[in-house]
Write a protein that holds these residues in place. Structure first.
Motif, PDB file in Angstrom:
ATOM      1  N   ARG A 125      47.767  36.111  41.706  1.00  0.00           N
ATOM      2  CA  ARG A 125      46.680  37.088  41.676  1.00  0.00           C
ATOM      3  C   ARG A 125      46.398  37.618  43.076  1.00  0.00           C
ATOM      4  O   ARG A 125      46.138  38.816  43.272  1.00  0.00           O
ATOM      5  CB  ARG A 125      45.434  36.451  41.083  1.00  0.00           C
TER       6      ARG A 125
ATOM      7  N   ASP B 127      49.017  40.198  43.958  1.00  0.00           N
ATOM      8  CA  ASP B 127      48.788  41.479  43.284  1.00  0.00           C
ATOM      9  C   ASP B 127      47.643  42.250  43.940  1.00  0.00           C
ATOM     10  O   ASP B 127      47.721  43.475  44.118  1.00  0.00           O
ATOM     11  CB  ASP B 127      48.477  41.250  41.804  1.00  0.00           C
TER      12      ASP B 127
ATOM     13  N   ASP C  23      47.737  45.957  45.800  1.00  0.00           N
ATOM     14  CA  ASP C  23      46.908  47.048  45.290  1.00  0.00           C
ATOM     15  C   ASP C  23      45.950  47.599  46.342  1.00  0.00           C
ATOM     16  O   ASP C  23      45.713  48.811  46.406  1.00  0.00           O
ATOM     17  CB  ASP C  23      46.104  46.572  44.073  1.00  0.00           C
TER      18      ASP C  23
END
Length: 254
Positions: free
Chosen positions: A204, A207, A211
């Protein structure tokens, strides 16, 4: 002439070919440096030795940074091999699993002490032994992370530990500057390494970094190595006490 031609360096913290320290070591050698490399113990050696061979490392020696005996033997061997040292990379961090995965408030005294000793004070111990060999100046380099500056979910007690490491960099830079010894840290964005895999929900975190970073991409060990090579080179002779981010701009975002 290559950036590090004629330079001799020590790399502490290679776990395998995918580790940040390996990426840095590859960049050092590419730019002309000769290296001494360490491995943690007999279990780790089969993973480090092929990397050292590819690097044509002049020395490959065991080093558990909690062992003064091993640390003394390492620097004695470096002195015998080269009689000097131009740079040192410290890429070592550790916290017991039960404390790493718990909250800061619940971290045990023992776990906090171990994390600080291995992740921070070991850099001081290495610097103390490297100092006499840096007769013509040099660079001490360590590896930090953005969790030292801001709270990162699931980074837990390693945030305060890395904050202490970054403060140590600044104080040692001030103390050793008159001797021509520079002290810096490189702070990469999340990189999928064996050490990072111990952090809860790391996928997580990866990611989110991709982003939110202005460049919307992840960094590689090669990216970190390129920065490290520049920092230990004479091209950065007036760069000390710095935390150099290699994170596609993630650290500038609120």
């Amino acid at each position: 002439m290559r950036l590090l031609e004629g330079k001799r360096g020590l790399v502490v913290g290679i776990a395998n070919e995918h580790s940040i320290a390996a990426g840095c070591a590859q960049a050092f050698v590419r730019d002309g440096a000769e290296l001494a490399v360490t491995y943690l113990n007999d279990k780790a050696r089969p993973h480090v030795e092929p990397v050292a061979t590819d690097l044509n490392a002049r020395l490959l020696m065991p080093l558990d940074v909690t062992s003064d005996t091993q640390m003394d033997a390492l620097f004695k061997a470096i002195d015998a091999q080269w009689g000097q040292l131009d740079f040192l990379l410290h890429a070592v961090a550790y916290c017991p699993q039960k404390d790493l995965h718990g909250s800061v408030v619940d971290c045990s005294r023992e776990g906090f002490g171990v994390a600080m000793d291995v992740s921070v004070h070991s850099f001081i111990r290495l610097a103390r032994r490297a100092r006499p060999l840096m007769k013509n100046g040099g660079c001490l380099l360590t590896v930090s992370y953005y969790g030292a500056e801001k709270v990162v979910d699931h980074y837990n007690v390693m945030g305060p530990v890395k904050a202490a490491l970054e403060s140590t960099v600044k104080y040692m830079a001030a103390e050793l500057g008159p001797e021509g010894i520079r002290v810096n840290a490189v702070s990469p964005g999340p990189v999928m390494t064996r050490a990072a895999s111990g952090i809860a929900h790391f996928d997580r975190l990866i990611d989110e970094a991709r982003d939110r970073a202005p460049q919307h991409r992840l960094v590689t060990i090669e990216d970190v190595g390129n920065m490290a090579a520049g920092l230990v080179s004479s091209s950065a002779r007036n760069v000390t006490g710095n935390i150099a981010y290699v994170d596609a701009g993630y650290h500038v975002m609120s």
